[in-house]
Scaffold this active site. Structure first.
Site, PDB file in Angstrom:
ATOM      1  N   TYR A 230      49.033  20.241 -57.212  1.00 50.26           N
ATOM      2  CA  TYR A 230      49.915  19.757 -56.142  1.00 50.26           C
ATOM      3  C   TYR A 230      51.386  19.703 -56.589  1.00 50.26           C
ATOM      4  O   TYR A 230      52.249  20.341 -55.956  1.00 50.26           O
ATOM      5  CB  TYR A 230      49.428  18.415 -55.599  1.00 50.26           C
ATOM      6  CG  TYR A 230      50.393  17.803 -54.616  1.00 50.26           C
ATOM      7  CD1 TYR A 230      50.544  18.323 -53.334  1.00 50.26           C
ATOM      8  CD2 TYR A 230      51.193  16.719 -54.976  1.00 50.26           C
ATOM      9  CE1 TYR A 230      51.456  17.786 -52.439  1.00 50.26           C
ATOM     10  CE2 TYR A 230      52.101  16.172 -54.093  1.00 50.26           C
ATOM     11  CZ  TYR A 230      52.234  16.699 -52.830  1.00 50.26           C
ATOM     12  OH  TYR A 230      53.150  16.170 -51.950  1.00 50.26           O
ATOM     13  N   LYS A 234      54.530  22.074 -55.277  1.00 50.09           N
ATOM     14  CA  LYS A 234      55.750  21.535 -54.656  1.00 50.09           C
ATOM     15  C   LYS A 234      56.987  21.995 -55.451  1.00 50.09           C
ATOM     16  O   LYS A 234      58.030  22.306 -54.871  1.00 50.09           O
ATOM     17  CB  LYS A 234      55.702  19.996 -54.602  1.00 50.09           C
ATOM     18  CG  LYS A 234      54.625  19.421 -53.690  1.00 50.09           C
ATOM     19  CD  LYS A 234      54.744  19.837 -52.246  1.00 50.09           C
ATOM     20  CE  LYS A 234      55.861  19.176 -51.493  1.00 50.09           C
ATOM     21  NZ  LYS A 234      55.836  19.538 -50.045  1.00 50.09           N
TER      22      LYS A 234
HETATM   23  N1  LIG Z   1      52.873  11.190 -48.232  1.00 54.22           N
HETATM   24  C1  LIG Z   1      53.717  11.062 -49.233  1.00 54.22           C
HETATM   25  O1  LIG Z   1      53.776  10.021 -49.898  1.00 54.22           O
HETATM   26  C2  LIG Z   1      54.643  12.204 -49.579  1.00 54.22           C
HETATM   27  C3  LIG Z   1      55.572  11.993 -50.600  1.00 54.22           C
HETATM   28  C4  LIG Z   1      56.436  13.025 -50.929  1.00 54.22           C
HETATM   29  C5  LIG Z   1      56.401  14.227 -50.254  1.00 54.22           C
HETATM   30  N2  LIG Z   1      55.481  14.407 -49.276  1.00 54.22           N
HETATM   31  C6  LIG Z   1      55.496  15.715 -48.580  1.00 54.22           C
HETATM   32  O2  LIG Z   1      55.695  15.463 -47.210  1.00 54.22           O
HETATM   33  C7  LIG Z   1      55.049  16.459 -46.441  1.00 54.22           C
HETATM   34  C8  LIG Z   1      54.186  15.803 -45.391  1.00 54.22           C
HETATM   35  O3  LIG Z   1      53.234  15.014 -46.054  1.00 54.22           O
HETATM   36  P1  LIG Z   1      52.306  13.991 -45.272  1.00 54.22           P
HETATM   37  O4  LIG Z   1      52.094  12.841 -46.163  1.00 54.22           O
HETATM   38  O5  LIG Z   1      52.839  13.778 -43.927  1.00 54.22           O
HETATM   39  O6  LIG Z   1      50.955  14.813 -45.228  1.00 54.22           O
HETATM   40  P2  LIG Z   1      49.989  15.083 -44.012  1.00 54.22           P
HETATM   41  O7  LIG Z   1      48.781  15.716 -44.576  1.00 54.22           O
HETATM   42  O8  LIG Z   1      49.817  13.867 -43.194  1.00 54.22           O
HETATM   43  O9  LIG Z   1      50.809  16.143 -43.152  1.00 54.22           O
HETATM   44  C9  LIG Z   1      50.849  17.490 -43.479  1.00 54.22           C
HETATM   45  C10 LIG Z   1      50.720  18.269 -42.189  1.00 54.22           C
HETATM   46  O10 LIG Z   1      50.766  19.658 -42.527  1.00 54.22           O
HETATM   47  C11 LIG Z   1      49.755  20.306 -41.788  1.00 54.22           C
HETATM   48  N3  LIG Z   1      49.308  21.482 -42.498  1.00 54.22           N
HETATM   49  C12 LIG Z   1      48.592  21.518 -43.646  1.00 54.22           C
HETATM   50  N4  LIG Z   1      48.307  22.778 -43.951  1.00 54.22           N
HETATM   51  C13 LIG Z   1      48.858  23.545 -42.990  1.00 54.22           C
HETATM   52  C14 LIG Z   1      48.892  24.919 -42.755  1.00 54.22           C
HETATM   53  N5  LIG Z   1      48.286  25.783 -43.577  1.00 54.22           N
HETATM   54  N6  LIG Z   1      49.544  25.375 -41.685  1.00 54.22           N
HETATM   55  C15 LIG Z   1      50.138  24.515 -40.819  1.00 54.22           C
HETATM   56  N7  LIG Z   1      50.131  23.199 -40.983  1.00 54.22           N
HETATM   57  C16 LIG Z   1      49.491  22.721 -42.052  1.00 54.22           C
HETATM   58  C17 LIG Z   1      48.633  19.303 -41.663  1.00 54.22           C
HETATM   59  O11 LIG Z   1      47.773  19.635 -40.593  1.00 54.22           O
HETATM   60  C18 LIG Z   1      49.389  18.021 -41.485  1.00 54.22           C
HETATM   61  O12 LIG Z   1      49.578  17.736 -40.121  1.00 54.22           O
HETATM   62  C19 LIG Z   1      54.274  17.328 -47.405  1.00 54.22           C
HETATM   63  O13 LIG Z   1      54.994  18.513 -47.629  1.00 54.22           O
HETATM   64  C20 LIG Z   1      54.208  16.491 -48.667  1.00 54.22           C
HETATM   65  O14 LIG Z   1      54.139  17.295 -49.810  1.00 54.22           O
HETATM   66  C21 LIG Z   1      54.605  13.426 -48.904  1.00 54.22           C
HETATM   67  C1  LIG Z   2      44.610   3.437 -60.290  1.00 57.25           C
HETATM   68  C2  LIG Z   2      44.193   2.986 -58.941  1.00 57.25           C
HETATM   69  C3  LIG Z   2      43.945   1.533 -58.921  1.00 57.25           C
HETATM   70  C4  LIG Z   2      45.251   3.245 -57.908  1.00 57.25           C
HETATM   71  C5  LIG Z   2      45.304   4.684 -57.498  1.00 57.25           C
HETATM   72  C6  LIG Z   2      46.513   4.838 -56.634  1.00 57.25           C
HETATM   73  C7  LIG Z   2      46.792   6.292 -56.331  1.00 57.25           C
HETATM   74  C8  LIG Z   2      45.742   6.800 -55.377  1.00 57.25           C
HETATM   75  C9  LIG Z   2      48.205   6.419 -55.782  1.00 57.25           C
HETATM   76  C10 LIG Z   2      49.236   5.869 -56.795  1.00 57.25           C
HETATM   77  C11 LIG Z   2      50.514   6.649 -56.554  1.00 57.25           C
HETATM   78  C12 LIG Z   2      50.239   7.511 -55.369  1.00 57.25           C
HETATM   79  C13 LIG Z   2      51.078   8.768 -55.192  1.00 57.25           C
HETATM   80  C14 LIG Z   2      52.556   8.450 -55.089  1.00 57.25           C
HETATM   81  O1  LIG Z   2      52.783   7.391 -54.193  1.00 57.25           O
HETATM   82  C15 LIG Z   2      53.375   9.592 -54.676  1.00 57.25           C
HETATM   83  C16 LIG Z   2      52.862  10.672 -54.078  1.00 57.25           C
HETATM   84  C17 LIG Z   2      53.774  11.792 -53.778  1.00 57.25           C
HETATM   85  C18 LIG Z   2      53.411  12.631 -52.614  1.00 57.25           C
HETATM   86  O2  LIG Z   2      54.069  13.867 -52.670  1.00 57.25           O
HETATM   87  C19 LIG Z   2      51.952  12.781 -52.365  1.00 57.25           C
HETATM   88  C20 LIG Z   2      51.191  11.493 -52.488  1.00 57.25           C
HETATM   89  C21 LIG Z   2      51.403  10.842 -53.835  1.00 57.25           C
HETATM   90  C22 LIG Z   2      50.879  11.778 -54.915  1.00 57.25           C
HETATM   91  C23 LIG Z   2      50.653   9.491 -53.922  1.00 57.25           C
HETATM   92  C24 LIG Z   2      49.125   9.722 -53.897  1.00 57.25           C
HETATM   93  C25 LIG Z   2      48.334   8.464 -54.191  1.00 57.25           C
HETATM   94  C26 LIG Z   2      48.740   7.834 -55.497  1.00 57.25           C
HETATM   95  C27 LIG Z   2      48.444   8.754 -56.668  1.00 57.25           C
END
Ligand SMILES: NC(=O)c1ccc[n+]([C@@H]2O[C@H](COP(=O)([O-])OP(=O)(O)OC[C@H]3O[C@@H](n4cnc5c(N)ncnc54)[C@H](O)[C@@H]3O)[C@@H](O)[C@H]2O)c1
Ligand SMILES: CC(C)CCC[C@@H](C)[C@H]1CC[C@H]2[C@@H]3[C@H](O)C=C4C[C@@H](O)CC[C@]4(C)[C@H]3CC[C@]12C
EC number: 1.1.1.-
Length: 440
Positions: A230, A234
């Protein structure tokens, strides 16, 4: 009545319009000029070089690019713009879509592109802005091209967010890297000039060595070493986006790109938060501390992340020279806390308690359990998908301090958080309560 309209491509009907309704990076050892730094241009162990895989967009586009020449400044319709949000039905994507509708006065049409369209899109039909829902896959270049054609701005937030081993590394790469390449190529071919990419803090870290990133900013030096698919994906995708800045798009003008790097996003729709809540309910209202309270984890409210996207997209044209090729961490007034203590800000008022001022299990035992989970996942894969929250990667992320402190987005495009910490907290609590009660 929603208009049903299909986009023909490669002889098959794939991208489906189902409703029409009203830093420059300067990285250690990587070197591009200017501000921008703590970067995902670190090493990605075991992944192909970026230019090994070119998308088939050029071939599949045909004459599309010649017909459409969007340009924000030159267009006769400069006041009404077409935005495309990929991944617009995801956790963050939905907030970006709603934020655009509420806060982007120049919005004329909003295209929401996602593999899975949410039923909530229907409710947007009644508003004054034309909303076009497009069911499509970012890995399919022709579907992306059809969606991008004629858009002025693309916010590319679609991604496969998987740190639990649910998807294969190849699939993660395909969606996150090839999907991003397809978006870039579509912009170039069709003449779309402005691209905002949702990157992640994980393009920087935490790294595999567990080095703390304490209140760092975009220029903080940090050894970014990625092994997990992952963060690798990214980082590669972010690099593609930043390197595409300045490329000539159809019509002769330069592409302007930037990448936003959220830390851990929280807020309404955050599934992991809901999972923790349900787990706590199952355990009689108790959660058990696993990570020391001293390990700080960066978090940012989804509404503020969405607002940052909207502002960045809006300002990219006017401030192209400053913002083009830049990275921005997403930040707001959320407090610095450990992952679990931060979650308790919401889960506490919902009736859960975190047991233990210190971790109840010794760290070596967590490492052992995480490794055991990874082994079980591998052994069971032919039979069943075993993907628990705890694995060596999630443990490492949760157990490594990673927090940001920056004002770069404020300096470059005037970002101020839209939601205070108190608002963000209240909104999240209300959502957790509702999500919890609907689960019972
Ligand atoms: N959630 C977090 O904490 C977090 C933190 C940093 C960055 N991000 C980034 O933010 C973005 C959104 O993340 P999120 O948490 O909303 O995830 P999410 O899974 O809720 O949303 C991702 C969306 O992308 C769509 N998607 C996935 N594969 C696809 C494909 N092949 N074609 C078209 N659509 C597709 C999914 O259906 C979904 O609606 C991602 O790029 C993720 O890497 C998320
Ligand atoms: C050790 C256990 C008790 C707790 C496990 C928590 C674990 C599932 C959480 C901790 C941190 C979380 C990630 C973090 O908030 C940031 C991101 C960046 C984003 O791009 C995708 C999601 C992610 C990886 C979170 C996923 C869940 C994590 C690893």
């Amino acid at each position: 009545m929603p208009v049903e309209h299909r986009v023909a491509a490669r002889g098959r009907l794939r991208a489906r319009v189902v409703g029409v309704v009203a830093g420059r990076v300067s990285v250690p050892g990587m070197g591009q000029e200017g501000e921008g730094g703590a970067s995902g241009r670190g090493r990605c162990v075991g992944w192909p070089a970026l230019d090994e895989r070119r998308g088939p967009l050029q071939a599949s586009l045909g004459t599309l690019g010649q017909r459409l020449q969007p340009g924000m400044a030159d267009s006769a319709q400069a006041q009404k713009l077409v935005y495309l949000v990929t991944g617009g039905c995801g956790f963050l994507g939905e907030h970006v879509v709603r934020m655009l509708l509420q806060r982007e006065p120049r919005l004329g049409e909003l295209r929401v592109f996602d593999r899975h369209l949410g039923p909530w899109l229907e409710e947007l039909k009644t508003g004054p802005v034309r909303v076009t829902a497009i069911q499509g896959d970012v890995t399919e270049a022709h579907e992306v091209a059809a969606a991008v054609a004629g858009a002025h701005v693309v916010i590319h937030t679609a991604g496969l967010v998987d740190v639990f081993g649910r998807a294969s590394p190849e699939t993660i790469h395909e969606v996150n890297v090839q999907g991003t390449r397809n978006v870039i190529e579509a912009c170039v071919q069709t003449g779309t000039r402005f691209l905002v990419y949702t990157s992640s803090m994980e393009v920087v870290g935490p790294n595999t060595k567990g080095h703390p990133f304490y209140r760092g900013n975009e220029d903080t030096l940090y050894e970014a070493v990625h092994r997990h698919p992952y963060p690798c994906s990214k980082a590669l995708a972010e690099r593609l986006v930043l390197e595409a800045n300045g490329r000539e798009v159809h019509g002769g003008l330069p592409l302007v790109t930037c990448a936003l790097r959220p830390t851990g996003i929280y807020g309404e729709g955050h599934q992991i938060m809901r999972d923790f809540y349900r787990q706590g309910l199952r355990l009689g209202g108790w959660l058990f501390r696993a990570i020391p309270a001293s390990v700080e984890h960066g978090r940012v409210y989804v509404g503020n992340v969405a607002w940052m996207h909207v502002l960045a997209a809006r300002e990219l044209e006017r401030r192209a020279a400053l913002m083009g090729g830049q990275v921005y961490f997403c930040y707001d007034g959320s407090p610095y806390k450990s992952y679990e203590d931060f979650n308790m800000e919401f889960l506490g008022p919902c009736g859960l308690q975190l047991v233990g001022a210190r971790p109840l299990l010794p760290y070596w035992l967590l490492v052992f359990l995480a490794a055991l989970n990874a082994l079980l996942q591998w052994l069971l894969r032919p039979l069943v998908l075993y993907a628990p929250l705890l694995n060596p990667y999630t443990l490492a992320v949760a157990n490594t301090t990673f927090t940001v402190s920056t004002d770069k987005a404020q300096r470059h495009f005037g970002y101020e958080p839209l939601f205070s910490w108190e608002d963000s907290r209240t909104r999240t609590i209300l959502w957790v309560q509702a999500a919890g009660s609907s689960a019972q």
